[in-house]
Write an enzyme that holds these catalytic residues in place. Structure first.
Site, PDB file in Angstrom:
ATOM      1  N   THR A  12     -12.406  69.343  17.716  1.00  0.00           N
ATOM      2  CA  THR A  12     -13.867  69.414  17.679  1.00  0.00           C
ATOM      3  C   THR A  12     -14.394  68.491  18.762  1.00  0.00           C
ATOM      4  O   THR A  12     -14.304  67.261  18.640  1.00  0.00           O
ATOM      5  CB  THR A  12     -14.418  69.006  16.307  1.00  0.00           C
ATOM      6  OG1 THR A  12     -13.912  69.903  15.315  1.00  0.00           O
ATOM      7  CG2 THR A  12     -15.941  69.068  16.291  1.00  0.00           C
ATOM      8  N   LYS A  47     -19.320  74.889  15.278  1.00  0.00           N
ATOM      9  CA  LYS A  47     -18.607  73.868  14.493  1.00  0.00           C
ATOM     10  C   LYS A  47     -19.449  72.605  14.341  1.00  0.00           C
ATOM     11  O   LYS A  47     -19.536  72.025  13.251  1.00  0.00           O
ATOM     12  CB  LYS A  47     -17.272  73.530  15.155  1.00  0.00           C
ATOM     13  CG  LYS A  47     -16.508  72.384  14.484  1.00  0.00           C
ATOM     14  CD  LYS A  47     -16.130  72.698  13.052  1.00  0.00           C
ATOM     15  CE  LYS A  47     -15.546  71.489  12.321  1.00  0.00           C
ATOM     16  NZ  LYS A  47     -14.293  70.998  12.903  1.00  0.00           N
ATOM     17  N   LYS A  90     -18.352  60.784  14.739  1.00  0.00           N
ATOM     18  CA  LYS A  90     -18.202  61.457  16.037  1.00  0.00           C
ATOM     19  C   LYS A  90     -18.883  62.818  16.035  1.00  0.00           C
ATOM     20  O   LYS A  90     -19.611  63.178  16.965  1.00  0.00           O
ATOM     21  CB  LYS A  90     -16.717  61.582  16.365  1.00  0.00           C
ATOM     22  CG  LYS A  90     -16.402  62.249  17.698  1.00  0.00           C
ATOM     23  CD  LYS A  90     -16.015  63.703  17.556  1.00  0.00           C
ATOM     24  CE  LYS A  90     -14.698  63.883  16.829  1.00  0.00           C
ATOM     25  NZ  LYS A  90     -14.281  65.308  16.786  1.00  0.00           N
TER      26      LYS A  90
END
Length: 276
Positions: A84, A159, A227
């Site tokens: 990701t 995502k 993150k």
């Protein structure tokens, strides 16, 4: 998550694996799996290359570093990135790979460590439809729901948005449960009502389970959640979308990391009220 995903692939294919922590790669050794000395060796030996790394910096290093994938001739290769990372870096790396005659699919996954072990991951894939169809049989060995969502970068875009929603939901669930306990309500009453009403969610179930067991070993760590929230906010800023809740959430999660919870499960956000 990369280790169980590789193990699923190894049931049908011979693999060459690399990890920046060599011991993690060596744990996968078998008759079908051997360990490479560098990403360059993987690129030299394999036509199909899967990446599963922690962040933008790690993916960039593995692809463009001194012994990275692009230090080898990669014409005809297909790189499938399950990490990701930011859509911006994804498009940059995809362009660099394409200039060398290779293809890139961004295929981030959701479903956590359990989904990786059980091969029930959901994957959202960006890139060429033809390459997607070619790679689909491999992806089906690791996941259950695999969706082509558009051009390169769109997998990462979806995502980050999905992770933003789950992150905000986890924070709301934690806040609600701790507020209920602070008001003197019994945990099991709170759980019974909230899990059978409009507040029900996967993240609420996770928060309640972790609170009952007092187990905050990471399935998905605070560091990774922070993150992803940060990248989602960056994406919003790039596209001119306001993302008001994400803007409020990022500094709260940053504070939780700074308090030393980075390596714990994201559900440890419950603990923020212990410190005031």
């Amino acid at each position: 998550m990369g280790a169980p995903m590789a193990q699923h692939l190894a049931r049908q294919h011979h693999l060459v694996v690399f990890n920046r922590t060599r011991a993690k790669a060596e744990a996968l050794l078998s008759e079908r799996v051997r360990v490479a000395e560098s990403p360059a060796e993987v690129a030299r030996e394999c036509r199909v290359i899967f990446l599963m790394l922690a962040n933008d910096e790690a993916v960039n290093e593995v692809v463009t570093g001194p012994r990275g994938l692009l230090s080898e001739a990669v014409a005809g290769r297909v790189v499938v990135d399950h990490s990701t990372i930011s859509p911006r870096l994804t498009r940059q790396l995809a362009a660099a790979v394409a200039a060398r005659g290779a293809a890139w699919l961004d295929a981030p996954v959701t479903g956590g460590d359990i989904g990786a072990r059980q091969a029930t991951l959901t994957m959202m894939v960006g890139g060429s439809r033809d390459r997607f169809e070619e790679m689909l049989p491999y992806l089906q060995e690791m996941g259950r729901l695999i969706v082509h969502v558009g051009d390169v970068g769109q997998g990462q875009t979806l995502k980050l948005i999905a992770n933003m929603v789950s992150g905000l939901t986890l924070m709301a669930a934690s806040e609600g449960v701790r507020m209920a306990l602070a008001a003197g309500l019994a945990l099991e009453d709170v759980a019974l009502v909230m899990q059978n009403g409009s507040s029900q969610s996967f993240e609420l179930g996770k928060v309640l389970d972790r609170l009952r067991r007092q187990d905050f070993q990471p399935g998905f760590s605070v560091e990774h959640r922070y993150k992803d929230l940060r990248l989602a906010l960056e994406l919003a800023e790039e596209t001119g979308f306001s993302a008001d809740l994400a803007r409020l959430a990022v500094p709260l999660y940053r504070e939780h990391v700074q308090r030393g919870y980075g390596s714990q499960d994201e559900a440890s956000y419950l603990k923020r009220w212990d410190e005031g």
